[in-house]
Motif scaffolding. Structure first.
Motif, PDB file in Angstrom:
ATOM      1  N   UNK A 148      20.944  17.642 -19.813  1.00 37.48           N
ATOM      2  CA  UNK A 148      21.454  16.407 -19.196  1.00 37.48           C
ATOM      3  C   UNK A 148      22.322  15.590 -20.147  1.00 37.48           C
ATOM      4  N   UNK A 149      22.606  16.149 -21.318  1.00 38.98           N
ATOM      5  CA  UNK A 149      23.541  15.561 -22.298  1.00 38.98           C
ATOM      6  C   UNK A 149      23.167  14.133 -22.698  1.00 38.98           C
ATOM      7  N   UNK A 150      21.861  13.906 -22.900  1.00 37.52           N
ATOM      8  CA  UNK A 150      21.427  12.569 -23.312  1.00 37.52           C
ATOM      9  C   UNK A 150      21.154  12.486 -24.812  1.00 37.52           C
ATOM     10  N   UNK A 151      21.488  13.553 -25.546  1.00 42.86           N
ATOM     11  CA  UNK A 151      21.352  13.519 -26.999  1.00 42.86           C
ATOM     12  C   UNK A 151      20.044  14.032 -27.542  1.00 42.86           C
ATOM     13  N   UNK A 152      19.174  14.544 -26.685  1.00 41.90           N
ATOM     14  CA  UNK A 152      17.915  15.123 -27.158  1.00 41.90           C
ATOM     15  C   UNK A 152      17.477  16.240 -26.216  1.00 41.90           C
ATOM     16  N   UNK A 153      16.639  17.131 -26.740  1.00 40.34           N
ATOM     17  CA  UNK A 153      16.137  18.257 -25.959  1.00 40.34           C
ATOM     18  C   UNK A 153      14.667  18.020 -25.635  1.00 40.34           C
ATOM     19  N   UNK A 154      14.321  18.097 -24.373  1.00 41.68           N
ATOM     20  CA  UNK A 154      12.929  17.975 -23.948  1.00 41.68           C
ATOM     21  C   UNK A 154      12.323  19.371 -23.796  1.00 41.68           C
ATOM     22  N   UNK A 155      11.007  19.407 -23.684  1.00 40.19           N
ATOM     23  CA  UNK A 155      10.338  20.694 -23.469  1.00 40.19           C
ATOM     24  C   UNK A 155      10.775  21.307 -22.145  1.00 40.19           C
ATOM     25  N   UNK A 156      10.989  20.470 -21.155  1.00 38.98           N
ATOM     26  CA  UNK A 156      11.399  20.972 -19.841  1.00 38.98           C
ATOM     27  C   UNK A 156      12.774  21.633 -19.916  1.00 38.98           C
ATOM     28  N   UNK A 157      13.685  21.014 -20.663  1.00 36.86           N
ATOM     29  CA  UNK A 157      15.021  21.590 -20.806  1.00 36.86           C
ATOM     30  C   UNK A 157      14.964  22.926 -21.533  1.00 36.86           C
ATOM     31  N   UNK A 158      14.226  22.965 -22.630  1.00 41.64           N
ATOM     32  CA  UNK A 158      14.122  24.208 -23.373  1.00 41.64           C
ATOM     33  C   UNK A 158      13.419  25.285 -22.563  1.00 41.64           C
ATOM     34  N   UNK A 159      12.437  24.878 -21.757  1.00 43.33           N
ATOM     35  CA  UNK A 159      11.728  25.837 -20.913  1.00 43.33           C
ATOM     36  C   UNK A 159      12.664  26.419 -19.858  1.00 43.33           C
ATOM     37  N   UNK A 160      13.529  25.578 -19.297  1.00 44.56           N
ATOM     38  CA  UNK A 160      14.500  26.073 -18.310  1.00 44.56           C
ATOM     39  C   UNK A 160      15.416  27.127 -18.927  1.00 44.56           C
ATOM     40  N   UNK A 161      15.860  26.863 -20.151  1.00 48.29           N
ATOM     41  CA  UNK A 161      16.722  27.822 -20.841  1.00 48.29           C
ATOM     42  C   UNK A 161      15.957  29.110 -21.130  1.00 48.29           C
ATOM     43  N   UNK A 162      14.744  28.973 -21.636  1.00 47.07           N
ATOM     44  CA  UNK A 162      13.933  30.141 -21.980  1.00 47.07           C
ATOM     45  C   UNK A 162      13.645  31.006 -20.756  1.00 47.07           C
ATOM     46  N   UNK A 163      13.291  30.371 -19.663  1.00 48.09           N
ATOM     47  CA  UNK A 163      13.021  31.121 -18.432  1.00 48.09           C
ATOM     48  C   UNK A 163      14.267  31.868 -17.975  1.00 48.09           C
ATOM     49  N   UNK A 164      15.423  31.215 -18.098  1.00 50.07           N
ATOM     50  CA  UNK A 164      16.668  31.863 -17.668  1.00 50.07           C
ATOM     51  C   UNK A 164      16.984  33.070 -18.548  1.00 50.07           C
TER      52      UNK A 164
END
Length: 227
Positions: A148-164
């Motif tokens: 979401x380009x807010x300047x930080x990575x959340x666990x949810x964001x990293x999980x979405x990438x990992x799942x993909x």
């Protein structure tokens, strides 16, 4: 004026393509003019803005056009939309579903956020990935994870990438990956990267952690001589 712009567009396209031939030029004019929907930057300008040579840019441009033609692009020498990008990417990972990872990758290349990736977008991103400094590459990777380009990575964001990524690699890998493997990897990453334990990873934490990880640094160096 319009004819002049079309002539310039065709000229720039040929300069990048490296395929200008006066003997066959007149025969191909009508076809090429009909397909040059987007005029790439001039060769000199692209050389200044990237870390590629003229020869490398020509090779990349021919590949960009040829892949587009094979995927029935509306504009073979111009831009790629997300659906075409996904179609192209899926050819490299036929054993899995690469659509979601291709979506994230497309977002990272689409720096203008106009729903398309031009040759310039493609080359600028590739220049960072293949020829950029370690910091340049890590910043690009951080931007990929920061959905979401807010300047930080959340666990949810990293999980979405990992799942993909796991979806893209398919279920027939060895050793076989379990359904909870992506989440386990995310937890492991956050233990290393989230230094102040506030639940998010900042760009500073991300770069510092990656630079201290020998495996990540070695993987970064694999790209040095790709082209």
């Amino acid at each position: 004026m319009k004819a002049k712009n079309r002539d310039q567009s065709l000229s720039d396209s040929r300069e990048l393509d490296g395929s200008y031939d006066q003997l066959t030029d007149s025969v191909e004019d009508d076809f090429e003019l009909s397909t040059v929907c987007h005029r790439p930057e001039s060769m000199d300008k692209l050389q200044e803005q990237t870390k590629f040579t003229k020869k490398e840019l020509q090779v990349l441009y021919r590949g960009f056009k040829n892949v587009g033609l094979a995927s029935f692009m509306e504009c073979p020498s111009g831009v790629v939309n997300e659906e075409t990008f996904k179609t192209i990417y899926s050819q490299f990972f036929p054993q899995g579903d690469s659509s979601m990872y291709a979506h994230f990758l497309f977002e990272a290349f689409d720096t203008n956020k106009n729903g398309s990736v031009s040759f310039e977008d493609f080359v600028f991103g590739l220049s960072i990935i293949l020829r950029g400094t370690i910091n340049d590459r890590l910043n690009w990777a951080f931007n990929l994870y920061d959905l979401n380009k807010d300047g930080c990575i959340t666990k949810e964001e990293m999980l979405d990438i990992m799942k993909s990524i796991y979806d893209m690699m398919g279920k027939y890998t060895y050793p076989t990956m379990q359904d909870d493997t992506p989440r386990e990897h995310v937890e492991s990453f956050f233990q290393k990267m989230d230094r102040n334990k506030d639940g998010v990873v900042t760009i500073e934490e991300f770069i510092e952690s990656c630079q201290k990880d020998e495996n990540i640094m070695q993987s970064m160096q694999l790209f040095d001589n790709v082209i």
